[in-house]
Design a protein around this motif. Structure first.
Motif, PDB file in Angstrom:
ATOM      1  N   GLY A  14      11.145   0.469  -9.157  1.00  0.00           N
ATOM      2  CA  GLY A  14       9.768   0.161  -8.806  1.00  0.00           C
ATOM      3  C   GLY A  14       8.825   0.084  -9.994  1.00  0.00           C
ATOM      4  N   HIS A  17       2.523   1.902 -10.288  1.00  0.00           N
ATOM      5  CA  HIS A  17       1.852   2.842 -11.196  1.00  0.00           C
ATOM      6  C   HIS A  17       2.746   4.032 -11.521  1.00  0.00           C
ATOM      7  CE1 HIS A  17      -1.676   0.395 -10.658  1.00  0.00           C
ATOM      8  NE2 HIS A  17      -1.287   0.287  -9.413  1.00  0.00           N
ATOM      9  N   ALA A  18       3.513   4.478 -10.553  1.00  0.00           N
ATOM     10  CA  ALA A  18       4.429   5.609 -10.798  1.00  0.00           C
ATOM     11  C   ALA A  18       5.597   5.162 -11.665  1.00  0.00           C
ATOM     12  CB  ALA A  18       4.935   6.153  -9.466  1.00  0.00           C
ATOM     13  N   THR A  37      12.699  -3.766 -10.488  1.00  0.00           N
ATOM     14  CA  THR A  37      11.600  -3.931  -9.542  1.00  0.00           C
ATOM     15  C   THR A  37      11.690  -5.268  -8.825  1.00  0.00           C
ATOM     16  OG1 THR A  37       9.220  -3.611  -9.285  1.00  0.00           O
ATOM     17  CG2 THR A  37       9.925  -4.948 -11.166  1.00  0.00           C
ATOM     18  N   LEU A  38      11.026  -5.375  -7.698  1.00  0.00           N
ATOM     19  CA  LEU A  38      11.123  -6.579  -6.858  1.00  0.00           C
ATOM     20  C   LEU A  38      10.565  -7.811  -7.566  1.00  0.00           C
ATOM     21  CD1 LEU A  38       9.912  -5.100  -3.444  1.00  0.00           C
ATOM     22  CD2 LEU A  38      12.236  -5.845  -3.990  1.00  0.00           C
ATOM     23  N   CYS A  48      -5.204  -2.534  -3.665  1.00  0.00           N
ATOM     24  CA  CYS A  48      -6.406  -2.075  -2.957  1.00  0.00           C
ATOM     25  C   CYS A  48      -7.595  -2.078  -3.915  1.00  0.00           C
ATOM     26  CB  CYS A  48      -6.157  -0.692  -2.378  1.00  0.00           C
ATOM     27  SG  CYS A  48      -7.476  -0.280  -1.241  1.00  0.00           S
ATOM     28  N   VAL A 126      16.603  -3.028  -5.068  1.00  0.00           N
ATOM     29  CA  VAL A 126      17.636  -1.996  -4.975  1.00  0.00           C
ATOM     30  C   VAL A 126      17.882  -1.746  -3.493  1.00  0.00           C
ATOM     31  CG1 VAL A 126      18.186   0.431  -5.384  1.00  0.00           C
ATOM     32  CG2 VAL A 126      17.124  -0.944  -7.196  1.00  0.00           C
ATOM     33  N   THR A 156       9.034   3.527  -5.107  1.00  0.00           N
ATOM     34  CA  THR A 156       8.975   2.270  -4.342  1.00  0.00           C
ATOM     35  C   THR A 156       7.685   2.085  -3.551  1.00  0.00           C
ATOM     36  OG1 THR A 156      10.285   3.491  -2.737  1.00  0.00           O
ATOM     37  CG2 THR A 156      11.482   1.952  -4.160  1.00  0.00           C
ATOM     38  N   GLY A 157       6.739   2.985  -3.681  1.00  0.00           N
ATOM     39  CA  GLY A 157       5.385   2.813  -3.166  1.00  0.00           C
ATOM     40  C   GLY A 157       5.266   2.510  -1.690  1.00  0.00           C
ATOM     41  N   THR A 200      -1.702   2.708   5.319  1.00  0.00           N
ATOM     42  CA  THR A 200      -2.973   2.667   4.615  1.00  0.00           C
ATOM     43  C   THR A 200      -3.549   1.278   4.844  1.00  0.00           C
ATOM     44  OG1 THR A 200      -4.103   3.058   2.545  1.00  0.00           O
ATOM     45  CG2 THR A 200      -1.964   1.971   2.402  1.00  0.00           C
ATOM     46  N   GLY A 201      -4.761   1.046   4.400  1.00  0.00           N
ATOM     47  CA  GLY A 201      -5.386  -0.235   4.719  1.00  0.00           C
ATOM     48  C   GLY A 201      -6.281  -0.713   3.598  1.00  0.00           C
ATOM     49  N   GLN A 372       3.605   7.003  -4.145  1.00  0.00           N
ATOM     50  CA  GLN A 372       3.331   6.868  -2.709  1.00  0.00           C
ATOM     51  C   GLN A 372       4.532   7.304  -1.886  1.00  0.00           C
ATOM     52  OE1 GLN A 372       0.252   5.145  -2.396  1.00  0.00           O
ATOM     53  NE2 GLN A 372       0.057   4.908  -0.175  1.00  0.00           N
ATOM     54  N   SER A 377      -1.502   9.020  -1.948  1.00  0.00           N
ATOM     55  CA  SER A 377      -2.137   7.717  -1.908  1.00  0.00           C
ATOM     56  C   SER A 377      -3.044   7.580  -3.113  1.00  0.00           C
ATOM     57  CB  SER A 377      -2.969   7.573  -0.636  1.00  0.00           C
ATOM     58  OG  SER A 377      -3.400   6.243  -0.538  1.00  0.00           O
ATOM     59  N   GLY A 378      -2.924   6.461  -3.817  1.00  0.00           N
ATOM     60  CA  GLY A 378      -3.788   6.262  -4.988  1.00  0.00           C
ATOM     61  C   GLY A 378      -2.979   5.965  -6.236  1.00  0.00           C
TER      62      GLY A 378
HETATM   63  C1  LIG Z   1      -2.903  -2.450   1.569  1.00  0.00           C
HETATM   64  C2  LIG Z   1      -3.023  -1.255   0.703  1.00  0.00           C
HETATM   65  C3  LIG Z   1      -4.144  -0.493   0.777  1.00  0.00           C
HETATM   66  C4  LIG Z   1      -4.261   0.661  -0.008  1.00  0.00           C
HETATM   67  N1  LIG Z   1      -5.375   1.387   0.100  1.00  0.00           N
HETATM   68  C5  LIG Z   1      -5.508   2.477  -0.689  1.00  0.00           C
HETATM   69  C6  LIG Z   1      -6.690   3.240  -0.621  1.00  0.00           C
HETATM   70  O1  LIG Z   1      -7.575   2.912   0.133  1.00  0.00           O
HETATM   71  N2  LIG Z   1      -6.808   4.334  -1.409  1.00  0.00           N
HETATM   72  C7  LIG Z   1      -5.813   4.679  -2.259  1.00  0.00           C
HETATM   73  O2  LIG Z   1      -5.947   5.680  -2.931  1.00  0.00           O
HETATM   74  N3  LIG Z   1      -4.675   3.975  -2.348  1.00  0.00           N
HETATM   75  C8  LIG Z   1      -4.529   2.883  -1.564  1.00  0.00           C
HETATM   76  N4  LIG Z   1      -3.408   2.159  -1.641  1.00  0.00           N
HETATM   77  C9  LIG Z   1      -2.329   2.742  -2.307  1.00  0.00           C
HETATM   78  C10 LIG Z   1      -2.089   2.369  -3.704  1.00  0.00           C
HETATM   79  O3  LIG Z   1      -1.858   1.078  -3.814  1.00  0.00           O
HETATM   80  C11 LIG Z   1      -0.900   3.107  -4.069  1.00  0.00           C
HETATM   81  O4  LIG Z   1      -1.232   4.428  -3.999  1.00  0.00           O
HETATM   82  C12 LIG Z   1      -0.296   2.887  -5.411  1.00  0.00           C
HETATM   83  O5  LIG Z   1      -0.136   1.551  -5.688  1.00  0.00           O
HETATM   84  C13 LIG Z   1       1.004   3.625  -5.411  1.00  0.00           C
HETATM   85  O6  LIG Z   1       1.664   3.417  -6.581  1.00  0.00           O
HETATM   86  P1  LIG Z   1       3.260   3.496  -6.613  1.00  0.00           P
HETATM   87  O7  LIG Z   1       3.661   3.298  -8.000  1.00  0.00           O
HETATM   88  O8  LIG Z   1       3.721   4.701  -5.902  1.00  0.00           O
HETATM   89  O9  LIG Z   1       3.740   2.278  -5.714  1.00  0.00           O
HETATM   90  P2  LIG Z   1       3.383   0.758  -5.747  1.00  0.00           P
HETATM   91  O10 LIG Z   1       2.229   0.473  -6.588  1.00  0.00           O
HETATM   92  O11 LIG Z   1       3.346   0.371  -4.320  1.00  0.00           O
HETATM   93  O12 LIG Z   1       4.654   0.093  -6.467  1.00  0.00           O
HETATM   94  C14 LIG Z   1       5.935   0.149  -5.925  1.00  0.00           C
HETATM   95  C15 LIG Z   1       6.827  -0.774  -6.727  1.00  0.00           C
HETATM   96  O13 LIG Z   1       8.164  -0.642  -6.279  1.00  0.00           O
HETATM   97  C16 LIG Z   1       8.791  -1.905  -6.182  1.00  0.00           C
HETATM   98  N5  LIG Z   1       9.848  -1.742  -5.188  1.00  0.00           N
HETATM   99  C17 LIG Z   1       9.712  -1.237  -3.938  1.00  0.00           C
HETATM  100  N6  LIG Z   1      10.921  -1.158  -3.327  1.00  0.00           N
HETATM  101  C18 LIG Z   1      11.837  -1.607  -4.225  1.00  0.00           C
HETATM  102  C19 LIG Z   1      13.246  -1.756  -4.201  1.00  0.00           C
HETATM  103  N7  LIG Z   1      13.971  -1.390  -3.140  1.00  0.00           N
HETATM  104  N8  LIG Z   1      13.856  -2.272  -5.289  1.00  0.00           N
HETATM  105  C20 LIG Z   1      13.148  -2.614  -6.398  1.00  0.00           C
HETATM  106  N9  LIG Z   1      11.784  -2.481  -6.488  1.00  0.00           N
HETATM  107  C21 LIG Z   1      11.164  -1.981  -5.420  1.00  0.00           C
HETATM  108  C22 LIG Z   1       7.669  -2.851  -5.819  1.00  0.00           C
HETATM  109  O14 LIG Z   1       7.955  -4.151  -6.232  1.00  0.00           O
HETATM  110  C23 LIG Z   1       6.477  -2.251  -6.622  1.00  0.00           C
HETATM  111  O15 LIG Z   1       6.437  -2.775  -7.905  1.00  0.00           O
HETATM  112  C24 LIG Z   1      -3.241   1.024  -0.877  1.00  0.00           C
HETATM  113  C25 LIG Z   1      -2.093   0.236  -0.957  1.00  0.00           C
HETATM  114  C26 LIG Z   1      -1.989  -0.894  -0.169  1.00  0.00           C
HETATM  115  C27 LIG Z   1      -0.752  -1.692  -0.236  1.00  0.00           C
END
Ligand SMILES: Cc1cc2nc3c(=O)[nH]c(=O)nc-3n(C[C@H](O)[C@H](O)[C@H](O)COP(=O)(O)OP(=O)(O)OC[C@H]3O[C@@H](n4cnc5c(N)ncnc54)[C@H](O)[C@@H]3O)c2cc1C
Length: 630
Positions: A14, A17-18, A37-38, A48, A126, A156-157, A200-201, A372, A377-378
């Motif tokens: 993924g 951000h993480a 990553t995808l 968001c 993956v 994977t968020g 989330t939205g 996530q 969230s965030g």
């Molecule tokens: C519609 C929406 C609204 C949101 N609203 C808010 C809000 O109001 N307040 C807030 O704090 N946060 C909000 N968020 C959340 C915020 O986007 C996330 O907290 C943040 O992006 C999480 O980071 P992350 O690195 O965990 O995951 P993400 O940023 O989601 O990244 C996950 C990554 O993993 C990759 N991936 C996933 N599955 C696979 C796989 N099987 N194989 C390979 N790659 C994979 C994806 O391509 C992506 O690059 C929202 C998110 C969305 C989608």
């Protein structure tokens, strides 16, 4: 037939951000790392709000920077407006927030990843994990391709079995119409790992050319910008800034929502997942706070490359036609053209009890998780976890002790402890009220608390560490100087004090004592302080806070000393609490479910009372004595 496509020390799944922080930390600490990553075109995207930081989230970013993470530097390069929030309040809640140019932020992070030695960026979904005798060995991708690894970090968020919903529309996709990831959940469930479904939205994006800014209240950035990264100076990040704008919903907006509330997937049950209470949709706000006749709406630019603007405060999953009416009922949005409609997204993530405070999964060795996926969230919460998971995966492989920041060390410590100790049924968002030692965990002293740890880990290099030590020396020297500089109750002093509306001195005092007066600032005292050295603003800020809040800080430090006593009482993760006959049933169930690592963590598990903790401590003491005898 399975084919080996590659072999690495660590694989991060993924590019969010993480994942970015985890992969950079692992590669920078010398591990051969792959980030799978995808979509490599969509690295560190912001599906968001287009900003980094804000109350308590700004603290996380500064802590991450103090430890050697990347997010702070990346937003310093790509922000289009920056502001220190809560300046009128105490330093514990001062928080930086910067509007990001989303595309620039993502491109810049991709460049950092691609420039990093020992880091390989790969585009694949993956689909499965390779686990042998309870230990991770690698991952599978489509077409039975295999990548071997000694440790894997899942980041994977919001993508696992993601579903986007608005009105009656349900689309099987990740955010921003990117693909969802549909196979990994099954692989995790196969290992007996408990998963939950969250939601989330986000609000609509509107064409900025259709917004009437003249009737809105401009929100300017700060003139003198405080950078997120301790490696930057205000001068280095200074630039022209864009404005955001404030407007409000009104009774007509609320009417439109209530007239169509039966078509809301939130209220019709079309959405299963649980959403964040602290990031509510507009329909939620209108239903839950029916007495309020208006809600704040901030119009925030998404970047310099587009006309798109983000409508903060109006997140929704109502049907498209209702969204059009709802947005156009707002003052200044009467002619708004929706570019992307608001929607809710459901996705799978872990239950907190599956995690150790190191962010390792309890059921599979050398498998870690961040972001996530852990129920937070965030962007900031995700990045902070990514860094810790990356650091710990490396240290585990090297047989070094893993790093667990305590609640008294950092917001990152509070975040991770809450995620793996508190039973949560909604996405976890950081807030200052969650940090019991928040006066010590200020955003301005994140480097004092964490840079020595970052240096010991190996993510802060010697040059940066030397600059940090110099700053700490300067703070100590200046604090001492103010404490040891006497001030007489003479004519000049009395004139100065009366000019500042401050009480005259009866007897001699010191500059530090004067600085403690609420109406006095470090800058003001300059008029009375002939020996004042020329010091960087960050040093002056630190000295002023340490002197002004000395009493509170000392009190909180003694509370921390008491807290650490319980925190350092380790518990055996293999212990069966049913052996302790005098423990209540509920406490036995919860303790066996969570397997806390310390008495401190045990005391924070819901359903475990202080009386249960006393019973446990008596039992442990008896056991220790009987073992000593034998
Ligand atoms: C519609 C929406 C609204 C949101 N609203 C808010 C809000 O109001 N307040 C807030 O704090 N946060 C909000 N968020 C959340 C915020 O986007 C996330 O907290 C943040 O992006 C999480 O980071 P992350 O690195 O965990 O995951 P993400 O940023 O989601 O990244 C996950 C990554 O993993 C990759 N991936 C996933 N599955 C696979 C796989 N099987 N194989 C390979 N790659 C994979 C994806 O391509 C992506 O690059 C929202 C998110 C969305 C989608």
């Amino acid at each position: 037939m399975e084919r080996v496509y590659g072999s690495f020390d660590i694989i991060v799944i993924g590019g969010g951000h993480a994942g970015c922080e985890a992969a950079l930390a692992a590669a920078r600490l010398g591990m051969d790392t792959a980030l799978i990553t995808l979509s490599v075109e969509n690295i560190a995207i912001m599906p968001c709000n287009p900003n980094i930081g804000g109350t308590s989230k700004g603290h996380l970013v500064r802590e991450l920077d103090a430890l050697g993470g990347e997010m702070g530097k990346n937003i310093d390069k790509t922000f289009i407006q920056s502001k220190m929030l809560n300046r009128s309040k105490g330093p514990a809640v001062h928080s930086l927030r910067a509007q990001a140019d989303k595309a620039a932020y993502s491109n810049s992070m991709r460049r950092v990843l691609e420039a990093q030695d020992r880091l390989t960026l790969i585009q694949f979904e993956v689909t499965d994990l390779i686990i042998e005798e309870g230990r991770i060995r690698g991952v599978k991708v489509h077409g039975d391709g295999i990548f071997h690894a000694k440790a894997v970090i899942i980041a994977t968020g919001t993508y696992l079995r993601a579903r986007c919903v608005y009105g009656e529309v349900s689309v099987h996709s990740g955010p921003d119409s990117l693909p969802s990831a549909d196979y990994l959940t099954e692989a995790l469930r196969r290992e007996g790992i408990a998963m939950q479904r969250y939601k989330t939205g986000t609000p609509a994006r509107i064409d900025g050319r259709t917004v009437n800014y003249d009737v809105m209240i401009p929100q300017h950035g700060d003139e003198r910008i405080v950078p997120f990264s301790f490696t930057n100076t205000p001068e280095a990040v200074a630039r022209e800034q864009v404005d955001c704008y404030l407007t409000y919903t009104n009774e007509r907006t609320h009417e439109i929502i209530m007239e169509n509330i039966d078509r809301s997937p939130l209220y019709s049950g079309f959405i299963e997942g649980t959403g964040p209470r602290y990031c509510p949709s507009l329909e939620d706000k209108v239903v839950k706070f029916a007495d309020k006749d208006r809600h704040q709406v901030f119009i925030e630019p998404e970047g310099m490359y587009t006309n798109e603007v983000y409508v903060a405060g109006m997140s929704t999953s109502l049907p498209y036609d209702v969204q059009v009416a709802m947005y156009r009922s707002v003052r200044g949005l009467e002619n708004a053209q929706i570019v992307k409609n608001g929607y809710a997204i459901e996705y799978d993530c872990f239950e907190g009890k599956e995690l150790l405070p190191t962010l390792a999964l309890k059921k599979v060795e050398n498998l870690y998780s961040a972001g996530q996926m852990n129920g937070s969230s965030g962007y900031e919460e995700a990045a902070a976890q990514g860094l810790m998971a990356g650091i710990n995966a490396v240290r585990k492989l090297r047989g070094q002790e893993e790093i667990v920041l305590k609640r008294s060390d950092a917001y990152i410590g509070v975040l991770i402890d809450d995620l793996c100790t508190k039973e949560s049924h909604e996405p976890y968002r950081m807030m200052t009220s969650r940090a019991e030692y928040r006066l010590l965990l200020r955003q301005d002293n994140a480097d004092m608390r964490l840079t020595p740890i970052g240096h010991e880990i190996g993510l802060i290099d010697d040059e940066r560490y030397a600059a940090f030590c110099e700053k700490m020396e300067a703070v100590k020297r200046e604090e001492l100087r103010l404490k040891n500089t006497p001030v007489g109750a003479d004519k000049r002093t009395q004139a100065f004090l009366s000019a500042k509306g401050s009480t005259p001195l009866k007897t001699g005092s010191s500059l530090a004592e004067l600085l403690k007066r609420p109406e006095m600032t470090y800058e003001m005292l300059g008029e009375l302080d002939d020996e004042r050295p020329d010091l960087p603003p960050a040093v002056c800020e630190q000295v002023a806070i340490l002197i002004k809040y000395e009493g509170y800080i000392n009190r909180q430090e003694s509370a921390v000393a008491r807290f650490k006593k319980l925190e350092n009482k380790r518990l055996d993760p293999e212990m069966d609490y049913a052996e302790i006959g005098s423990l209540r049933i509920e406490a036995i169930q919860k303790l066996n479910e969570f397997k806390p690592v310390s008495i401190g963590q045990a005391s924070r598990i819901a359903g475990v009372s202080p009386a249960d903790i006393s019973v446990l401590m008596v039992y442990l003491e008896k056991r220790r004595r009987s073992r000593e005898k034998h």
